[in-house]
Design a protein around this motif. Structure first.
Motif, PDB file in Angstrom:
ATOM      1  N   ALA A 236      65.218  51.687  75.924  1.00  0.00           N
ATOM      2  CA  ALA A 236      65.244  52.866  76.093  1.00  0.00           C
ATOM      3  C   ALA A 236      66.238  53.094  76.844  1.00  0.00           C
ATOM      4  CB  ALA A 236      64.155  53.253  76.512  1.00  0.00           C
ATOM      5  N   ALA A 237      67.034  52.400  77.540  1.00  0.00           N
ATOM      6  CA  ALA A 237      68.098  53.116  78.929  1.00  0.00           C
ATOM      7  C   ALA A 237      68.926  52.997  77.283  1.00  0.00           C
ATOM      8  CB  ALA A 237      67.903  52.931  79.439  1.00  0.00           C
ATOM      9  N   ALA A 238      69.036  52.288  77.581  1.00  0.00           N
ATOM     10  CA  ALA A 238      70.323  52.210  75.959  1.00  0.00           C
ATOM     11  C   ALA A 238      70.929  53.355  74.510  1.00  0.00           C
ATOM     12  CB  ALA A 238      70.172  50.410  75.133  1.00  0.00           C
ATOM     13  N   ILE A 239      69.337  53.301  74.441  1.00  0.00           N
ATOM     14  CA  ILE A 239      69.401  54.556  73.343  1.00  0.00           C
ATOM     15  C   ILE A 239      69.843  55.854  73.989  1.00  0.00           C
ATOM     16  CG2 ILE A 239      68.008  55.670  71.218  1.00  0.00           C
ATOM     17  CD1 ILE A 239      66.973  52.718  71.201  1.00  0.00           C
ATOM     18  N   ALA A 240      69.414  56.229  75.048  1.00  0.00           N
ATOM     19  CA  ALA A 240      69.128  57.404  75.589  1.00  0.00           C
ATOM     20  C   ALA A 240      70.516  57.916  75.960  1.00  0.00           C
ATOM     21  CB  ALA A 240      68.029  57.955  76.826  1.00  0.00           C
ATOM     22  N   ALA A 299      70.371  48.507  68.737  1.00  0.00           N
ATOM     23  CA  ALA A 299      70.171  49.119  66.887  1.00  0.00           C
ATOM     24  C   ALA A 299      69.964  49.474  65.808  1.00  0.00           C
ATOM     25  CB  ALA A 299      71.610  47.550  67.144  1.00  0.00           C
ATOM     26  N   VAL A 300      68.972  48.656  65.903  1.00  0.00           N
ATOM     27  CA  VAL A 300      67.835  48.887  64.727  1.00  0.00           C
ATOM     28  C   VAL A 300      67.009  50.647  64.608  1.00  0.00           C
ATOM     29  CG1 VAL A 300      66.034  48.239  63.863  1.00  0.00           C
ATOM     30  CG2 VAL A 300      66.611  46.725  64.394  1.00  0.00           C
ATOM     31  N   GLU A 301      66.827  50.746  65.798  1.00  0.00           N
ATOM     32  CA  GLU A 301      66.417  52.494  66.024  1.00  0.00           C
ATOM     33  C   GLU A 301      66.962  53.466  66.245  1.00  0.00           C
ATOM     34  OE1 GLU A 301      63.079  53.209  67.621  1.00  0.00           O
ATOM     35  OE2 GLU A 301      62.451  51.795  67.279  1.00  0.00           O
ATOM     36  N   VAL A 302      68.739  53.262  65.845  1.00  0.00           N
ATOM     37  CA  VAL A 302      69.505  54.347  65.962  1.00  0.00           C
ATOM     38  C   VAL A 302      70.133  53.727  64.800  1.00  0.00           C
ATOM     39  CG1 VAL A 302      69.689  54.318  68.296  1.00  0.00           C
ATOM     40  CG2 VAL A 302      71.872  53.506  67.318  1.00  0.00           C
ATOM     41  N   LEU A 303      70.491  53.375  63.994  1.00  0.00           N
ATOM     42  CA  LEU A 303      71.136  53.110  62.457  1.00  0.00           C
ATOM     43  C   LEU A 303      70.887  53.060  61.596  1.00  0.00           C
ATOM     44  CD1 LEU A 303      73.656  49.926  63.722  1.00  0.00           C
ATOM     45  CD2 LEU A 303      74.571  52.011  63.819  1.00  0.00           C
ATOM     46  N   PRO A 304      71.047  54.015  60.713  1.00  0.00           N
ATOM     47  CA  PRO A 304      70.125  54.234  59.442  1.00  0.00           C
ATOM     48  C   PRO A 304      70.526  52.827  58.892  1.00  0.00           C
ATOM     49  CG  PRO A 304      71.613  55.685  59.936  1.00  0.00           C
ATOM     50  CD  PRO A 304      72.276  54.966  60.956  1.00  0.00           C
ATOM     51  N   LYS A 305      69.496  52.617  58.180  1.00  0.00           N
ATOM     52  CA  LYS A 305      69.416  51.100  57.365  1.00  0.00           C
ATOM     53  C   LYS A 305      70.143  51.607  55.912  1.00  0.00           C
ATOM     54  CE  LYS A 305      64.348  50.876  58.421  1.00  0.00           C
ATOM     55  NZ  LYS A 305      62.918  50.249  57.906  1.00  0.00           N
TER      56      LYS A 305
END
Length: 342
Positions: A236-240, A299-305
């Motif tokens: 969560a910290a990496a994404i935010a 990466a799976v959370e932020v990159l479009p499939k």
């Protein structure tokens, strides 16, 4: 109406190099993935799935799914492909230079005309064709003799010219149009800037950074994510923390592979800070395997499939292997810096 591709593209199918590659089961076609042509994109497809049809367990968008394995699970020989899909608009092949003995010089449409002309004059071209855009070129050539003279480039899948005007494909998909183009001769016009493929390879390889992909295989990730203390908070910290710093796809001329690796790098920078915080609190360290899984999860959370994510590299999902490449790369850099400080 009966279509005979061998009659439509006789030079391609009769070419000795293409005939050598023909029996290898790494052939398919490049097709539109997804139902919406505006949002979808073309990629090598699972041609066997196309012929067999969907099963109840299929979850992919649209009628096609991307090729996820580089063998007869998804692909076939050229002869099988021609027989099954004689009306195919193209042929896609996964090139593996170490076993195939050839490389492809991929000349982009925006390559300056004088440079493109020089590349077309390289000696030893085995097959030359226009690219999908009709404004670039594909040059199939024997694997350069100095391939192993540059250890930093030995494991690269692609060697790119710094402006992106051309690249040498070593371990990569190539979509053949089968439309031949005339090549020049070394004596035509003024002296060419590259006397041979070896000269061209050396020019790119000398500038190649130590390959992360070469060491990615050293990171064992297992089939499932291990129990990592603080994983949810770190991800969560990496994404935010990276949200405002991640570059856009347009910054990389819409090259998704380069953009995704940039996003991984930005995520990892934030991830390191979060790991250091949790490591201090929990009095533990995070292994390369842990770091790879954490980065992959972010990466799976932020990159479009996209279809490429269904492929495998080194026996694991594509993005997981890219995460391993990034982690291996950053660890190698850190070690080099620490040695330099001694």
């Amino acid at each position: 109406m009966t279509v005979d591709p061998l009659a439509l593209f006789p030079e391609f199918y009769a070419n000795p190099t293409i005939q050598t590659l023909a029996p290898v089961r790494r052939w398919t076609v490049s097709g539109q993935l997804g139902d919406d042509p505006a949002s979808g994109h073309k990629a090598p497809i699972d041609v066997r799935h196309l012929l067999e049809g969907c099963r109840p367990e299929c979850r992919h968008d649209g009628p096609l799914r991307g090729a996820f394995a580089l063998d007869s699970t998804c692909l076939m020989s050229l002869g099988e492909l021609v027989a099954a899909l004689p009306k195919a608009a193209n042929h896609a092949y996964y090139l593996q230079s170490h076993s195939d003995g050839v490389v492809v010089v991929d000349v982009e449409p925006d390559c300056p005309s004088d440079l493109a002309a020089d590349l077309l004059r390289l000696p030893g071209v085995l097959w030359a064709e226009t690219s999908m855009s009709g404004r670039g070129y594909h040059l199939v050539m024997p694997r350069p003799k100095n391939l192993h003279d540059f250890p930093h480039a030995a494991h690269k899948r692609v060697l790119r010219q710094r402006n992106g005007w051309f690249e040498i494909l070593l371990d990569h998909w190539i979509t053949f149009t089968r439309r031949p183009v005339e090549t020049g001769r070394a004596g035509d016009g003024p002296p060419a800037r590259f006397a041979s493929l070896e000269d061209l390879y050396a020019a790119l390889a000398e500038n190649a950074r130590a390959s992360a992909a070469g060491s990615a295989g050293e990171i064992v990730t297992d089939e499932e994510m291990p129990d990592i203390p603080g994983a949810h908070d770190i991800v969560a910290a990496a994404i935010a923390g990276s949200e405002d710093r991640r570059k856009d796809l347009s910054d990389f001329d819409h090259d998704r592979s380069r953009w995704e690796f940039s996003v991984l790098g930005t995520l990892y920078a934030e991830q390191v800070q979060a790991m250091n915080l949790h490591a201090g609190m929990r009095q533990r360290s995070y292994s390369a395997r842990d770091q790879t899984w954490l980065l992959y999860t972010a990466a799976v959370e932020v990159l479009p499939k996209r279809a490429k994510h269904t492929e495998t590299r080194n026996g694991r999902p594509y993005l997981l292997d890219r995460a391993a490449s990034l982690v291996a790369d950053r660890q190698t850099r850190a070690q080099e810096r620490s040695v330099g400080d001694v």
